[in-house]
Design a protein around this motif. Structure first.
Motif, short mmCIF file in Angstrom:
data_model
loop_
_atom_site.label_atom_id
_atom_site.label_comp_id
_atom_site.label_asym_id
_atom_site.label_seq_id
_atom_site.Cartn_x
_atom_site.Cartn_y
_atom_site.Cartn_z
N LEU A 88 19.39 22.03 57.53
CA LEU A 88 19.70 23.14 56.63
C LEU A 88 18.40 23.69 56.07
N VAL A 89 18.17 25.00 56.23
CA VAL A 89 16.91 25.59 55.79
C VAL A 89 17.08 26.66 54.72
N ALA A 90 18.31 27.16 54.50
CA ALA A 90 18.51 28.20 53.49
C ALA A 90 19.98 28.40 53.23
N LEU A 91 20.26 29.04 52.08
CA LEU A 91 21.59 29.50 51.74
C LEU A 91 21.51 31.00 51.48
N GLY A 92 22.63 31.67 51.63
CA GLY A 92 22.64 33.11 51.38
C GLY A 92 24.04 33.66 51.36
N ARG A 93 24.13 34.98 51.36
CA ARG A 93 25.42 35.67 51.42
C ARG A 93 25.31 36.82 52.42
N VAL A 94 26.40 37.08 53.10
CA VAL A 94 26.44 38.18 54.04
C VAL A 94 26.21 39.49 53.30
N ALA A 95 25.32 40.31 53.82
CA ALA A 95 25.00 41.60 53.20
C ALA A 95 25.23 42.72 54.22
N ARG A 96 25.37 43.92 53.71
CA ARG A 96 25.50 45.07 54.59
C ARG A 96 24.14 45.45 55.15
N PRO A 97 24.08 45.84 56.41
CA PRO A 97 22.80 46.28 56.98
C PRO A 97 22.23 47.45 56.21
#
Length: 227
Positions: A88-97
């Motif tokens: 595991l290298v990062a966490l995030g959230r889906v974003a719009r392009p």
């Protein structure tokens, strides 16, 4: 994020009762992308050529019928991982392009084109990735079973405290004027970049603790110590 650091066990317990939970996803970095993401700070991770709409599900975990999500949607939590071994290298959230591509470029009302996924980072662990066991990925984008994302996030523990650092890059430049010296400096930075130029970093107020970094890792710059 919880204050509990669960790095003792690297095994993710995949529960069978809930299927994919809360629209969480695992995204696997392509080969070589880990080094690039670790080297330069990015606010987002953009993966092209990824068919996010065809995201895979762990065996027996995919919900049937209309309840099954088509793929990652903006706001969905994401765990970013790399292989060899799985970490595991990062966490995030889906974003719009930033620039949303359409299936029909001449029709702005047409559906968004598949093949691109953008993740806005919320937590990075590229310098200290966490090993993951017991999690099987079905491709570049995989739906996470219920609770798996939460366990991954908790394993990272609380983020370390931020502090000020002094970062410098010193190059001897031969030039006729100060302005020319600055232009030559930026040319060297552009052409050589972090792959070859050492950057020197120290905690603010403690310059004696200065360290040199090349390619995002500490690098000894004293030739006498190499002998």
């Amino acid at each position: 994020m919880t204050d509990t650091d669960r790095r003792v066990s690297g095994t993710i317990h995949v529960r069978g009762e809930g299927g994919p939970g809360d629209g969480a996803w695992a995204v696997l970095l392509p080969p070589g992308r880990y080094d690039a993401e670790r080297l330069v700070h990015h606010d987002t991770l953009e993966l092209t050529g990824v068919d996010a709409a065809g995201a895979a599900y762990p065996t027996g975990a995919a919900p049937a019928g209309p309840a099954a999500p088509a793929g990652p949607r903006p706001g969905d939590p994401v765990a970013v991982l790399t292989e060899g071994p799985l970490r595991l290298v990062a966490l995030g959230r889906v974003a719009r392009p930033t620039v949303e591509r359409r299936e029909d470029p001449d029709d702005p009302q047409s559906d968004p084109a598949s093949g691109s996924l953008v993740v806005a980072y919320t937590r990075r662990a590229f310098d200290e990735p966490v090993g993951v066991e017991g999690l099987t990925l079905g491709g570049p984008v995989t739906a996470l079973p219920a609770g798996a994302y939460r366990e991954l996030a908790e394993r990272l523990g609380p983020p370390p405290a931020r502090r000020p650092w002094l970062v410098s890059l010193d190059l001897p430049i031969e030039a006729e004027t100060p302005a020319e010296a600055v232009r030559v400096f930026w040319s060297y930075v552009r052409d050589l970049g972090p792959q070859e130029l050492p950057a020197f970093v120290s905690p603010s107020g403690d310059e004696l603790a200065m360290q040199a970094f090349v390619l995002g890792a500490e690098a000894n710059q004293d030739p006498e110590e190499d002998d």
